[in-house]
Design a protein around this motif. Structure first.
Motif, PDB file in Angstrom:
ATOM      1  N   TYR A 137       0.821  -1.202   0.000  1.00  0.00           N
ATOM      2  CA  TYR A 137       0.000   0.000   0.000  1.00  0.00           C
ATOM      3  C   TYR A 137       0.862   1.263   0.000  1.00  0.00           C
ATOM      4  O   TYR A 137       1.905   1.299   0.661  1.00  0.00           O
ATOM      5  N   PRO A 138       0.429   2.308  -0.697  1.00  0.00           N
ATOM      6  CA  PRO A 138       1.030   3.617  -0.424  1.00  0.00           C
ATOM      7  C   PRO A 138       0.558   4.068   0.956  1.00  0.00           C
ATOM      8  O   PRO A 138      -0.539   3.709   1.390  1.00  0.00           O
ATOM      9  N   VAL A 139       1.380   4.830   1.660  1.00  0.00           N
ATOM     10  CA  VAL A 139       1.042   5.240   3.024  1.00  0.00           C
ATOM     11  C   VAL A 139       1.268   6.741   3.194  1.00  0.00           C
ATOM     12  O   VAL A 139       2.293   7.285   2.763  1.00  0.00           O
ATOM     13  N   ILE A 140       0.317   7.394   3.826  1.00  0.00           N
ATOM     14  CA  ILE A 140       0.462   8.782   4.266  1.00  0.00           C
ATOM     15  C   ILE A 140       0.656   8.744   5.772  1.00  0.00           C
ATOM     16  O   ILE A 140      -0.177   8.192   6.501  1.00  0.00           O
ATOM     17  N   PHE A 141       1.749   9.313   6.253  1.00  0.00           N
ATOM     18  CA  PHE A 141       2.075   9.233   7.679  1.00  0.00           C
ATOM     19  C   PHE A 141       2.402  10.624   8.223  1.00  0.00           C
ATOM     20  O   PHE A 141       3.277  11.319   7.714  1.00  0.00           O
ATOM     21  N   LEU A 142       1.684  11.025   9.269  1.00  0.00           N
ATOM     22  CA  LEU A 142       1.949  12.294   9.953  1.00  0.00           C
ATOM     23  C   LEU A 142       1.958  12.050  11.457  1.00  0.00           C
ATOM     24  O   LEU A 142       1.109  11.326  11.976  1.00  0.00           O
ATOM     25  N   THR A 143       2.896  12.645  12.162  1.00  0.00           N
ATOM     26  CA  THR A 143       2.858  12.630  13.618  1.00  0.00           C
ATOM     27  C   THR A 143       2.832  14.068  14.121  1.00  0.00           C
ATOM     28  O   THR A 143       3.657  14.895  13.728  1.00  0.00           O
ATOM     29  N   PHE A 144       1.842  14.354  14.970  1.00  0.00           N
ATOM     30  CA  PHE A 144       1.674  15.698  15.529  1.00  0.00           C
ATOM     31  C   PHE A 144       2.243  15.801  16.939  1.00  0.00           C
ATOM     32  O   PHE A 144       1.953  16.753  17.655  1.00  0.00           O
TER      33      PHE A 144
ATOM     34  N   HIS B 268      -2.177   7.095  -9.062  1.00  0.00           N
ATOM     35  CA  HIS B 268      -0.842   6.698  -9.527  1.00  0.00           C
ATOM     36  C   HIS B 268      -0.581   5.202  -9.344  1.00  0.00           C
ATOM     37  O   HIS B 268      -0.071   4.530 -10.248  1.00  0.00           O
ATOM     38  N   TYR B 269      -0.945   4.666  -8.167  1.00  0.00           N
ATOM     39  CA  TYR B 269      -0.598   3.276  -7.859  1.00  0.00           C
ATOM     40  C   TYR B 269      -1.722   2.285  -8.135  1.00  0.00           C
ATOM     41  O   TYR B 269      -1.486   1.075  -8.165  1.00  0.00           O
ATOM     42  N   GLY B 270      -2.919   2.781  -8.295  1.00  0.00           N
ATOM     43  CA  GLY B 270      -4.049   1.886  -8.499  1.00  0.00           C
ATOM     44  C   GLY B 270      -4.476   1.202  -7.224  1.00  0.00           C
ATOM     45  O   GLY B 270      -5.296   0.277  -7.234  1.00  0.00           O
ATOM     46  N   THR B 271      -3.921   1.644  -6.097  1.00  0.00           N
ATOM     47  CA  THR B 271      -4.266   1.118  -4.773  1.00  0.00           C
ATOM     48  C   THR B 271      -4.469   2.297  -3.831  1.00  0.00           C
ATOM     49  O   THR B 271      -3.618   3.193  -3.765  1.00  0.00           O
ATOM     50  N   ALA B 272      -5.587   2.299  -3.101  1.00  0.00           N
ATOM     51  CA  ALA B 272      -5.861   3.394  -2.166  1.00  0.00           C
ATOM     52  C   ALA B 272      -4.879   3.335  -1.003  1.00  0.00           C
ATOM     53  O   ALA B 272      -4.503   2.253  -0.544  1.00  0.00           O
ATOM     54  N   PRO B 273      -4.440   4.477  -0.505  1.00  0.00           N
ATOM     55  CA  PRO B 273      -3.430   4.497   0.552  1.00  0.00           C
ATOM     56  C   PRO B 273      -3.990   4.195   1.933  1.00  0.00           C
ATOM     57  O   PRO B 273      -5.198   4.235   2.163  1.00  0.00           O
ATOM     58  N   ILE B 274      -3.084   3.908   2.844  1.00  0.00           N
ATOM     59  CA  ILE B 274      -3.361   3.860   4.277  1.00  0.00           C
ATOM     60  C   ILE B 274      -2.929   5.206   4.850  1.00  0.00           C
ATOM     61  O   ILE B 274      -1.829   5.686   4.557  1.00  0.00           O
ATOM     62  N   VAL B 275      -3.794   5.824   5.661  1.00  0.00           N
ATOM     63  CA  VAL B 275      -3.492   7.128   6.263  1.00  0.00           C
ATOM     64  C   VAL B 275      -3.281   6.931   7.764  1.00  0.00           C
ATOM     65  O   VAL B 275      -4.152   6.390   8.459  1.00  0.00           O
ATOM     66  N   ILE B 276      -2.134   7.366   8.255  1.00  0.00           N
ATOM     67  CA  ILE B 276      -1.780   7.221   9.670  1.00  0.00           C
ATOM     68  C   ILE B 276      -1.525   8.604  10.258  1.00  0.00           C
ATOM     69  O   ILE B 276      -0.660   9.340   9.773  1.00  0.00           O
ATOM     70  N   ILE B 277      -2.289   8.966  11.293  1.00  0.00           N
ATOM     71  CA  ILE B 277      -2.114  10.237  11.993  1.00  0.00           C
ATOM     72  C   ILE B 277      -1.790   9.929  13.451  1.00  0.00           C
ATOM     73  O   ILE B 277      -2.641   9.425  14.189  1.00  0.00           O
ATOM     74  N   ASP B 278      -0.576  10.225  13.857  1.00  0.00           N
ATOM     75  CA  ASP B 278      -0.132   9.929  15.212  1.00  0.00           C
ATOM     76  C   ASP B 278      -0.275  11.167  16.105  1.00  0.00           C
ATOM     77  O   ASP B 278       0.059  12.275  15.695  1.00  0.00           O
ATOM     78  N   GLU B 279      -0.771  10.948  17.343  1.00  0.00           N
ATOM     79  CA  GLU B 279      -0.957  12.014  18.336  1.00  0.00           C
ATOM     80  C   GLU B 279      -1.772  13.175  17.749  1.00  0.00           C
ATOM     81  O   GLU B 279      -1.404  14.338  17.844  1.00  0.00           O
ATOM     82  N   TYR B 280      -2.919  12.828  17.184  1.00  0.00           N
ATOM     83  CA  TYR B 280      -3.739  13.821  16.486  1.00  0.00           C
ATOM     84  C   TYR B 280      -4.215  14.947  17.398  1.00  0.00           C
ATOM     85  O   TYR B 280      -4.469  16.069  16.951  1.00  0.00           O
ATOM     86  N   ASP B 281      -4.329  14.688  18.703  1.00  0.00           N
ATOM     87  CA  ASP B 281      -4.924  15.692  19.585  1.00  0.00           C
ATOM     88  C   ASP B 281      -3.908  16.567  20.305  1.00  0.00           C
ATOM     89  O   ASP B 281      -4.289  17.446  21.090  1.00  0.00           O
ATOM     90  N   THR B 282      -2.606  16.396  20.029  1.00  0.00           N
ATOM     91  CA  THR B 282      -1.606  17.257  20.665  1.00  0.00           C
ATOM     92  C   THR B 282      -1.831  18.730  20.347  1.00  0.00           C
ATOM     93  O   THR B 282      -1.858  19.566  21.258  1.00  0.00           O
TER      94      THR B 282
ATOM     95  N   LEU C  67      -9.305   5.526   0.241  1.00  0.00           N
ATOM     96  CA  LEU C  67      -8.729   5.161   1.535  1.00  0.00           C
ATOM     97  C   LEU C  67      -8.851   3.658   1.713  1.00  0.00           C
ATOM     98  O   LEU C  67      -9.946   3.102   1.648  1.00  0.00           O
ATOM     99  N   SER C  68      -7.716   2.988   1.928  1.00  0.00           N
ATOM    100  CA  SER C  68      -7.761   1.559   2.262  1.00  0.00           C
ATOM    101  C   SER C  68      -8.071   1.388   3.742  1.00  0.00           C
ATOM    102  O   SER C  68      -9.023   0.715   4.125  1.00  0.00           O
ATOM    103  N   TYR C  69      -7.236   2.032   4.598  1.00  0.00           N
ATOM    104  CA  TYR C  69      -7.463   2.002   6.039  1.00  0.00           C
ATOM    105  C   TYR C  69      -6.917   3.289   6.642  1.00  0.00           C
ATOM    106  O   TYR C  69      -6.035   3.940   6.063  1.00  0.00           O
ATOM    107  N   GLY C  70      -7.443   3.632   7.797  1.00  0.00           N
ATOM    108  CA  GLY C  70      -6.948   4.802   8.519  1.00  0.00           C
ATOM    109  C   GLY C  70      -6.630   4.447   9.956  1.00  0.00           C
ATOM    110  O   GLY C  70      -7.326   3.652  10.582  1.00  0.00           O
ATOM    111  N   PHE C  71      -5.556   5.027  10.480  1.00  0.00           N
ATOM    112  CA  PHE C  71      -5.169   4.843  11.868  1.00  0.00           C
ATOM    113  C   PHE C  71      -4.917   6.206  12.492  1.00  0.00           C
ATOM    114  O   PHE C  71      -4.263   7.063  11.885  1.00  0.00           O
TER     115      PHE C  71
END
Length: 620
Positions: free
Chosen positions: A153-160, A230-244, A276-280
């Motif tokens: 999977y393509p992945v979008i990763f952010l940590t706040f 681009h990839y033909g596969t929906a990404p996984i989106v990961i947002i860490d510590e979203y409420d900081t 969106l494949s999955y979100g965390f």
């Protein structure tokens, strides 16, 4: 089918070890029903000696042990260069459940960021063969049905986690920078033939850092769409510590701005997003009532109250035992347990991972390591409006008692000051309480018995929580010692001087103005004496309710009873008479009856009167 307790007796191991084997998939046919594992009658004890027998191979004398990963949240580095506690079965549990969007709420420093980076490395497409980081881990033993997801999977990763600024402008600038870096990680999209020119134009603006706030709210939605194209596969989106940044907004007065931004930002990423494949997401609070996730009916929340994923954030007892054996300090297990165990996530007892690794790496010296990793300014706001009942309960907790409280998992930052009772919900999710007993209510809240988890958190209460409550800064050891010495020496003049000086230096004139304030102040001043005394307040004894009682834990200390009085604008003579009245009340109401019944004959009685910053103490 048998339960863990029955199998533990049959196999000659602890119930906790059997429970841990079930979670790690080592017992074929074991299934979980209503929070408890059910094991086939004919199940055979696993041959993994480390878990089932508790025996470990002795390490070679010259073999160098790996360092502990203090502050390391990079999964690749943590598992290759440091001692790594394998949490990869989190991936299996997720793939078994397949929720579209998952929110994990846990206290700070309980491994959320490291786990999210583990998910990123496992799922993310890469030119590098990243399966090598998992082939020796538990997830790889689970079979092809799980391994086929690795690197797909393509992945979008952010940590706040580091978005902690004084102003809204600085906060949004940092979020823009984080998005700029994440877009930069996917720079291959600029050369994609599958993206429209307007999409590439937006991508370039993100790379240049020239987007405004409105354009930023669409950043996740647009990037997920471009990655899917681009990839033909929906990404996984990961947002860490979203409420900081939300917590910072609450304490730094830009709450409305950050809430409005996050509502649109997350809506584009997770609500009705077909790309969106999955979100965390991870955080401390779930913030449901703020409408950040408004209409997001695909969100699955996993909190400290839930059994799902209960062993993947923090260390289990078996993981700690194995770690202590690796470093050759198993004799420290009881001390470590007293200080850092005691958290309850779902039905699993959990150790604080940050404190455990610091304790071992610093020569097994017990200290409050966790309290120094961050601050929670919300506690100060809540405790300013704490009621007398809440004050009394906090001190009951310090004495090792349990108190009953309603826990609302939907507690939000804005509601904390509006309803002081929400303090217990905040303290629970922030890691300051545990729930030995809980009962789900019809409205979704829990009626719980709550208590302090361990010695480390008891130390935190004495310093951080109680100092916030009294609004007078930290209670120093010097002040506490002066109070203790004057009480032990029956020197009421020294005690009066110590309290008067402390009030004069630490308390604003506008802070004083009720008996409950002085009650909390005196309780705070004597709180650090609880090694010598069991401290209680507002309890029935004799013919009434005393204010404060110190019952000695050892008979070489005197018992102490305090009665407090307050009245504004008193003269010195009037203040002295008020103190004498307080002292007489102790005898008239027979507050010493219970102490005498316990065989304590040496009892100090103190009548303490306050007026503004002035204090007078009478003692017999």
């Amino acid at each position: 089918m048998r339960d863990c307790k029955e199998k533990a007796v049959e196999w000659g191991v602890s119930e906790r070890s059997v429970n841990d084997m079930c979670k790690k998939g080592k017992i074929p046919g074991a299934v979980k029903h209503s929070g408890k594992w059910c094991i086939p009658d004919d199940a055979i004890k696993p041959v993994d000696g480390r878990v089932s027998s508790g025996k470990y191979k002795k390490k070679k004398v010259n073999e160098k042990r790996k360092s502990l990963p203090i502050g390391i949240s990079d999964y690749v580095r943590a598992q290759s260069e440091y001692y790594y506690v394998d949490k990869t079965l989190l991936i299996k549990e997720f793939l078994d459940r397949k929720p579209l969007v998952s929110l994990f709420t846990r206290p700070r420093r309980f491994g959320k960021t490291l786990n999210m980076d583990m998910l990123r490395v496992f799922f993310e497409m890469s030119e590098e063969d990243t399966s090598k980081y998992f082939t020796d881990k538990e997830i790889w033993k689970c079979g092809e049905e799980y391994c086929i997801h690795q690197g797909k999977y393509p992945v979008i990763f952010l940590t706040f986690k580091d978005v902690k600024f004084e102003t809204w402008h600085a906060t949004i600038d940092k979020i823009r920078e984080l998005l700029q870096d994440e877009y930069g990680r996917h720079r291959e999209l600029l050369n994609s033939e599958k993206l429209a020119s307007y999409e590439k134009a937006y991508f370039k603006k993100m790379i240049d850092g020239s987007t405004d706030v409105v354009e930023l709210t669409s950043a996740l939605e647009k990037l997920s769409k471009m990655l899917t194209s681009h990839y033909g596969t929906a990404p996984i989106v990961i947002i860490d510590e979203y409420d900081t940044p939300i917590e910072e907004g609450y304490s730094k007065d830009f709450y409305e701005e950050i809430i409005a931004f996050m509502r649109n930002f997350f809506s584009g990423a997770f609500k009705d997003n077909k790309n969106l494949s999955y979100g965390f997401l991870t955080g401390i609070l779930r913030i449901a009532q703020e409408s950040i996730f408004s209409g997001l009916n695909n969100l699955t929340v996993n909190s400290v109250m839930d059994d799902e994923y209960d062993s993947y954030f923090g260390f289990t007892a078996s993981e700690v035992h194995e770690m202590l054996a690796y470093y050759g300090v198993t004799e420290k297990e009881k001390e470590l347990k007293d200080w850092y165990d005691g958290y309850l996530f779902g039905s699993e007892e959990i150790y604080n991972p940050w404190s455990v690794i610091n304790y071992i790496s610093k020569g097994c010296i017990p200290q409050a390591y966790w309290v120094n990793t961050g601050k929670n300014e919300i506690l100060a706001d809540v405790m300013k409006v704490a009621t007398d009942e809440i004050t009394e309960r906090l001190f009951s907790l310090l004495q090792g008692e349990r108190v009953v409280a309603r826990i609302d998992q939907n507690v939000v930052y804005r509601s904390l000051s509006d309803n002081p009772e929400n303090i217990y919900s905040l303290l629970l999710v922030a890691g300051y309480l545990k729930t030995p007993r809980k009962e789900l209510q019809a409205d979704g809240s829990y009626l719980c018995e709550v208590s302090i988890p361990n010695r480390e958190i008891a130390a935190v209460y004495k310093s951080e929580i109680l100092s916030h409550f009294m609004q007078i800064g930290a209670i120093t050891g010097t002040t506490a010692n002066r109070i203790a010495e004057s009480l032990y020496a029956n020197d009421h003049q020294k005690l009066q001087k110590a309290i008067a000086e402390y009030i004069d230096k630490s308390v604003s004139f506008y802070d004083v103005g009720s008996e409950s304030f002085y009650h909390g102040l005196v309780l705070g001043l004597i709180a650090l004496m609880d090694n010598q005394y069991k401290i209680t307040s507002n309890r029935e004894s004799g013919d009434g309710r005393y204010d404060i009682r110190l019952c000695p834990r050892k008979r070489n200390y005197p018992g102490i009873i305090m009665e407090l009085k307050w009245k504004s604008k008193l003269s010195a003579e009037e203040l002295e008479k008020l103190a004498e009245k307080a002292l007489m009340q102790i005898d008239n109401k027979r507050y010493d009856v219970d102490m005498k019944a316990d065989g304590i004959e040496d009892i100090l009685k103190l009548g303490i009167a306050f007026s503004g910053k002035n204090v007078c103490i009478k003692m017999i």
